[in-house]
Design a protein around this motif. Structure first.
Motif, PDB file in Angstrom:
ATOM      1  N   ILE A  33     -16.586 134.840 138.796  1.00 46.53           N
ATOM      2  CA  ILE A  33     -16.712 136.178 138.210  1.00 46.53           C
ATOM      3  C   ILE A  33     -15.403 136.549 137.506  1.00 46.53           C
ATOM      4  CG2 ILE A  33     -16.986 138.637 138.764  1.00 46.53           C
ATOM      5  CD1 ILE A  33     -18.771 137.706 141.123  1.00 46.53           C
ATOM      6  N   SER A  34     -14.278 136.296 138.165  1.00 43.29           N
ATOM      7  CA  SER A  34     -12.974 136.675 137.576  1.00 43.29           C
ATOM      8  C   SER A  34     -12.664 135.826 136.341  1.00 43.29           C
ATOM      9  CB  SER A  34     -11.856 136.539 138.605  1.00 43.29           C
ATOM     10  OG  SER A  34     -11.796 135.220 139.087  1.00 43.29           O
ATOM     11  N   GLN A  35     -13.037 134.534 136.394  1.00 39.08           N
ATOM     12  CA  GLN A  35     -12.801 133.648 135.249  1.00 39.08           C
ATOM     13  C   GLN A  35     -13.540 134.174 134.023  1.00 39.08           C
ATOM     14  OE1 GLN A  35     -14.074 129.784 136.800  1.00 39.08           O
ATOM     15  NE2 GLN A  35     -12.499 128.792 135.600  1.00 39.08           N
ATOM     16  N   TYR A  36     -14.839 134.520 134.216  1.00 39.59           N
ATOM     17  CA  TYR A  36     -15.655 134.998 133.109  1.00 39.59           C
ATOM     18  C   TYR A  36     -15.105 136.322 132.571  1.00 39.59           C
ATOM     19  CZ  TYR A  36     -19.642 136.334 130.283  1.00 39.59           C
ATOM     20  OH  TYR A  36     -20.428 136.721 129.226  1.00 39.59           O
ATOM     21  N   ALA A  37     -14.717 137.219 133.503  1.00 37.83           N
ATOM     22  CA  ALA A  37     -14.166 138.521 133.078  1.00 37.83           C
ATOM     23  C   ALA A  37     -12.902 138.315 132.239  1.00 37.83           C
ATOM     24  CB  ALA A  37     -13.852 139.373 134.306  1.00 37.83           C
ATOM     25  N   ARG A  38     -12.076 137.347 132.650  1.00 41.99           N
ATOM     26  CA  ARG A  38     -10.824 137.076 131.910  1.00 41.99           C
ATOM     27  C   ARG A  38     -11.139 136.546 130.519  1.00 41.99           C
ATOM     28  NH1 ARG A  38      -8.480 134.898 136.357  1.00 41.99           N
ATOM     29  NH2 ARG A  38      -9.107 132.808 135.757  1.00 41.99           N
ATOM     30  N   LYS A  39     -12.105 135.634 130.450  1.00 41.23           N
ATOM     31  CA  LYS A  39     -12.458 135.021 129.153  1.00 41.23           C
ATOM     32  C   LYS A  39     -12.974 136.071 128.177  1.00 41.23           C
ATOM     33  CE  LYS A  39     -13.708 130.245 130.216  1.00 41.23           C
ATOM     34  NZ  LYS A  39     -14.780 129.247 130.201  1.00 41.23           N
ATOM     35  N   GLN A  40     -13.753 137.027 128.711  1.00 40.04           N
ATOM     36  CA  GLN A  40     -14.371 138.048 127.857  1.00 40.04           C
ATOM     37  C   GLN A  40     -13.511 139.297 127.715  1.00 40.04           C
ATOM     38  OE1 GLN A  40     -17.325 137.354 126.288  1.00 40.04           O
ATOM     39  NE2 GLN A  40     -17.134 135.349 127.236  1.00 40.04           N
ATOM     40  N   SER A  97     -14.577 138.740 143.543  1.00 38.88           N
ATOM     41  CA  SER A  97     -14.455 138.193 142.181  1.00 38.88           C
ATOM     42  C   SER A  97     -14.111 136.704 142.149  1.00 38.88           C
ATOM     43  CB  SER A  97     -13.414 138.988 141.376  1.00 38.88           C
ATOM     44  OG  SER A  97     -12.188 138.955 142.054  1.00 38.88           O
ATOM     45  N   TRP A  98     -13.683 136.131 143.247  1.00 45.52           N
ATOM     46  CA  TRP A  98     -13.402 134.687 143.244  1.00 45.52           C
ATOM     47  C   TRP A  98     -14.682 133.864 143.394  1.00 45.52           C
ATOM     48  CZ3 TRP A  98     -15.221 132.914 147.822  1.00 45.52           C
ATOM     49  CH2 TRP A  98     -15.122 133.757 148.945  1.00 45.52           C
ATOM     50  N   MET A  99     -15.781 134.517 143.719  1.00 43.78           N
ATOM     51  CA  MET A  99     -17.048 133.792 143.911  1.00 43.78           C
ATOM     52  C   MET A  99     -17.602 133.318 142.578  1.00 43.78           C
ATOM     53  SD  MET A  99     -18.897 136.099 146.799  1.00 43.78           S
ATOM     54  CE  MET A  99     -18.157 136.343 148.416  1.00 43.78           C
ATOM     55  N   THR A 100     -18.215 132.141 142.587  1.00 46.13           N
ATOM     56  CA  THR A 100     -18.823 131.609 141.368  1.00 46.13           C
ATOM     57  C   THR A 100     -20.279 132.053 141.295  1.00 46.13           C
ATOM     58  OG1 THR A 100     -19.503 129.584 142.491  1.00 46.13           O
ATOM     59  CG2 THR A 100     -17.330 129.555 141.438  1.00 46.13           C
ATOM     60  N   PHE A 101     -20.828 132.024 140.075  1.00 43.17           N
ATOM     61  CA  PHE A 101     -22.228 132.420 139.900  1.00 43.17           C
ATOM     62  C   PHE A 101     -23.158 131.441 140.616  1.00 43.17           C
ATOM     63  CE2 PHE A 101     -21.610 135.961 137.248  1.00 43.17           C
ATOM     64  CZ  PHE A 101     -20.513 135.697 136.431  1.00 43.17           C
ATOM     65  N   ASP A 102     -22.745 130.184 140.657  1.00 44.06           N
ATOM     66  CA  ASP A 102     -23.499 129.142 141.371  1.00 44.06           C
ATOM     67  C   ASP A 102     -23.615 129.505 142.856  1.00 44.06           C
ATOM     68  OD1 ASP A 102     -23.037 125.555 141.845  1.00 44.06           O
ATOM     69  OD2 ASP A 102     -24.831 126.759 141.469  1.00 44.06           O
ATOM     70  N   TYR A 103     -22.508 129.918 143.411  1.00 44.14           N
ATOM     71  CA  TYR A 103     -22.442 130.299 144.826  1.00 44.14           C
ATOM     72  C   TYR A 103     -23.289 131.531 145.083  1.00 44.14           C
ATOM     73  CZ  TYR A 103     -20.267 131.844 149.241  1.00 44.14           C
ATOM     74  OH  TYR A 103     -20.040 132.265 150.524  1.00 44.14           O
ATOM     75  N   LEU A 104     -23.228 132.503 144.158  1.00 48.34           N
ATOM     76  CA  LEU A 104     -24.034 133.727 144.308  1.00 48.34           C
ATOM     77  C   LEU A 104     -25.520 133.392 144.271  1.00 48.34           C
ATOM     78  CD1 LEU A 104     -22.089 136.335 142.137  1.00 48.34           C
ATOM     79  CD2 LEU A 104     -22.196 136.204 144.620  1.00 48.34           C
ATOM     80  N   ASN A 105     -25.898 132.496 143.343  1.00 47.80           N
ATOM     81  CA  ASN A 105     -27.314 132.098 143.249  1.00 47.80           C
ATOM     82  C   ASN A 105     -27.780 131.494 144.566  1.00 47.80           C
ATOM     83  OD1 ASN A 105     -27.335 132.895 140.586  1.00 47.80           O
ATOM     84  ND2 ASN A 105     -27.104 130.823 139.756  1.00 47.80           N
ATOM     85  N   TYR A 106     -26.880 130.701 145.168  1.00 47.85           N
ATOM     86  CA  TYR A 106     -27.210 130.048 146.435  1.00 47.85           C
ATOM     87  C   TYR A 106     -27.288 131.075 147.567  1.00 47.85           C
ATOM     88  CZ  TYR A 106     -26.622 127.197 150.618  1.00 47.85           C
ATOM     89  OH  TYR A 106     -26.787 126.639 151.854  1.00 47.85           O
TER      90      TYR A 106
END
Lengths: 198, 132
Positions: B102-109, B68-77
């Motif tokens: 992932i965790s940031q987005y989950a927290r926001k939503q 969950s600490w991974m960013t979507f940018d990193y996953l795309n890469y």
């Protein structure tokens, strides 16, 4: 905490490396070894450049070390004088010890986070020459950062498994240094007593 | 008297340090053994074992390495994804995408972090399956 730092690393890359390593070098208790292992792993995937990461981490750590050194070099004497009118005996002995082995002390204290900061402060207080400080700080930082980054690079996805081993190894190294200094002190004292016929 | 007290303190300090050293060595051996179980104690071995984890990750089982600490940018890469794939699959409307974790987005939503992590992995599986 490490999860939040990893997100920060992925978002801000080399800026994050610089800020985290600099802050740890000055005073903050951040898990620099884990951060560097992770950066090495990301470099193995091509997401970071290994050599640029090493350069940025070393520059940040050296600037942080220099900041601590400069602070105590400039203000250390005044702070000590405000507490002690005459220099404490322990400080005098410590000064003599560090001045006679300045390079080695600075080099060895780079290997663990706590001793790194303490080494910077002591080097400033006892007046280790700037050139000596910079040379041995550079050598010590390279001998720490290069192997840790390389280990992360080799470990790849398994870098987190190495993190505990490195932290414990740093702790062992620190305790061994302290034990070495204490046993040396005991040895010299008993030698002096034998010499005086006590 | 002062010398006696000094020596006593030194001996106590030595005893404490030796005790700490023994504990640290025990922890080191324990951690080293767990690395041996994972066959990670020889650099070349580790290199081979991790050769697959070097970008890009391509198999369905690789999604298990997502955290969950991974960013979507990193996953795309990492998975060589089209930039907007995860955005459309997960209906992400945040303007910071892909520069958020992932965790940031989950927290926001206000999503359950583990449940959202699973939905990210589930979104990737069909894509990786079809890529083969």
């Amino acid at each position: 905490m490490i999860a939040a730092l990893l997100s920060y690393l992925l978002l801000y890359k080399y800026v994050a490396i610089f800020i985290l390593v600099f802050s740890a070098a000055v005073i903050l208790p951040l898990p620099v070894n884990s951060i560097l292992l992770a950066v090495g792993a990301f470099a193995s995937q091509g997401y970071f450049s290994f050599w640029l990461s090493l350069a940025v981490a070393m520059a940040a750590n050296m600037l942080g070390d220099l900041f601590g050194y400069w602070l105590t070099r400039t203000y250390g004497e005044a702070v000590i004088k405000s507490f002690y009118a005459k220099r404490h005996e322990v400080l005098v002995r410590l000064e003599k010890y560090i001045q006679s082995r300045a390079g080695l002390t600075i080099f060895l204290t780079r290997f663990t986070g706590i001793s790194d900061i303490a080494g910077n402060f002591l080097a400033g207080i006892v007046g280790v020459p700037l050139r000596t400080f910079i040379i041995f700080d550079f050598l010590g930082n390279f001998c720490v950062f290069f192997p840790v980054l390389s280990l992360g690079y080799i470990a790849g996805n398994y870098w987190q498994d190495y993190s505990n081993v490195i932290d414990v190894a740093s702790g062992i190294f620190l305790v061994l240094i302290i034990l070495f200094m204490i046993t040396r002190t005991i040895y010299h004292r008993s030698k002096k007593r034998r010499g005086l016929g006590i | 008297m002062k010398r006696f007290i000094d020596n006593r303190y030194i001996k106590i300090a030595l005893a404490v340090l030796v005790f700490i050293l023994i504990i640290l060595f025990a922890m080191f051996i324990r951690d080293y053994q767990s690395l041996e179980q994972l066959r990670l104690t020889r650099p070349y071995h580790s290199w081979l074992l991790n050769a697959k984890s070097r970008r890009p990750l391509t198999t369905v089982s690789d999604v298990n390495s997502i955290e969950s600490w991974m960013t979507f940018d990193y996953l795309n890469y990492l998975f060589n994804l089209p930039p907007s794939y995860l955005k459309s699959q997960l209906s992400i409307t945040d303007t910071h995408y892909p520069r958020l974790s992932i965790s940031q987005y989950a927290r926001k939503q206000n999503f359950d972090p583990n449940a959202f992590l699973d939905s990210v992995k589930n979104a990737l599986r069909p894509y990786l399956k079809n890529r083969h």
